[in-house]
Design a protein around this motif. Sequence first.
Motif: not given
Length: 210
Positions: A19-21, A62-65, A105-107, A112-116
């Motif tokens: 999923a991360i990849q 996202l929560s893990d990051i 890169r995921f984060f 970059a797309r506005g953190a929706p």
Amino acid sequence: MSTLQKKRKEIHAAIRSAAIQEFARNGLSGTSTQAIAQTAGITKAQLHYYISSKEELYQQVLSDIVGEYKDIFFLSASRDDPALAITQYIERKVRHTLEFPDLSRFFANEIARGAPEMAPHWAALKAAVEEANAVIRQWVDSGKIAPVDPLLFQMNIWAVTQHYAEYEAQARVLMDKPENEPLDAERIIAEATRLFLYRCGLSGKKVETP
């Protein structure tokens, strides 16, 4: 741990890694559950046994990051020694970035797309940042470091340390490092550390990390 439990743990790890990849490369909308399953080495039906939707999986990652970034924030263990705290944080952050570039890169893609999708996670992240801000202000007020803007100081460290994941292709070309060779962590850490210690007026400080 039973054989079945071990197998399930391995599949969970494979799904998370896949999923991360995929999310790092294609974002939420551009990633399909089929792609995640294929990268994880399982069938789509198997994937849906472990997750209810790609959106839920995205939120989990996202929560893990956010949790990992909180864990490596640099101020709790060495708050009385700014040179050591900054040095340790930069080293941890760079090594984390180089070991797990897709996480960065995921984060970065999410922001970059506005953190929706970040609404459930901002409070935890901001709390950690505010705690660090307070310690940096104490350093400044007590004369331990030169005056800095605590928030921008942190953000500038993030920018430098995450660069080698978010701009990895450029870094490899400019540093003459092919894909099969790791980037030079020691060189990156040394330069970043000198940069930020200098900004704090600590450039002559010799720091021995544990």
